[in-house]
Design a protein around this motif. Structure first.
Motif, short mmCIF file in Angstrom:
data_model
loop_
_atom_site.label_atom_id
_atom_site.label_comp_id
_atom_site.label_asym_id
_atom_site.label_seq_id
_atom_site.Cartn_x
_atom_site.Cartn_y
_atom_site.Cartn_z
N MET A 23 0.84 -1.19 0.00
CA MET A 23 0.00 0.00 0.00
C MET A 23 0.88 1.25 0.00
N LEU A 24 0.36 2.32 -0.58
CA LEU A 24 1.03 3.62 -0.59
C LEU A 24 0.03 4.72 -0.25
N MET A 25 0.55 5.85 0.25
CA MET A 25 -0.28 7.03 0.48
C MET A 25 0.60 8.25 0.22
N ASP A 26 0.13 9.17 -0.62
CA ASP A 26 0.83 10.42 -0.84
C ASP A 26 0.31 11.44 0.16
N THR A 27 1.23 12.12 0.84
CA THR A 27 0.86 13.13 1.83
C THR A 27 1.56 14.44 1.49
N THR A 66 5.16 -3.60 -8.09
CA THR A 66 6.11 -2.77 -8.86
C THR A 66 6.08 -1.33 -8.37
N GLU A 67 4.88 -0.75 -8.22
CA GLU A 67 4.76 0.62 -7.70
C GLU A 67 5.36 0.75 -6.31
N GLU A 73 12.47 2.06 -3.13
CA GLU A 73 13.80 2.41 -3.60
C GLU A 73 14.00 3.91 -3.71
N ALA A 74 12.96 4.65 -4.13
CA ALA A 74 13.06 6.11 -4.22
C ALA A 74 13.30 6.74 -2.85
#
Length: 99
Positions: A23-27, A66-67, A73-74
């Motif tokens: 899971m990801l979340m942009d803040t 993949t995302e 890594e970023a």
């Protein structure tokens, strides 16, 4: 005892063995944004028997491996996990700086 996982396949196998999903979340951060990473466990069970389950969990969005790996890594992160066999399938982990 803990071990650090950096290799994509090692991380994916560790998470999948514990029913983990990425899971990801942009803040917002200053004038831009930053991406927070997380793993959720048991999401497959929520999605079984035709029930799609939530795509968002606590503000985090389910994403592809993949995302998730690109964000890992970023952010120059690795995953520290327990390698204690008595821990069974515990999903204890933390993100640590990649050396």
């Amino acid at each position: 005892m803990a071990k650090i996982l950096i290799d994509r396949e090692d991380i994916r196998q560790w998470a999948i063995a514990r029913a983990g999903s990425p899971m990801l979340m942009d803040t917002p951060e200053g004038t831009g944004s930053r991406t927070l990473l997380q793993l959720t466990f048991g999401q497959e069970a929520l999605n079984s028997d035709g029930n799609q389950g939530p795509d968002r969990v606590g503000g985090f969005q389910l994403v592809s491996w993949t995302e998730w790996f690109e964000a890992l890594e970023a952010n120059k992160l690795a995953l520290r996990v327990s390698d204690d066999p008595s821990g069974g399938s515990e999903a204890e982990f933390e993100f640590v700086p990649r050396d």
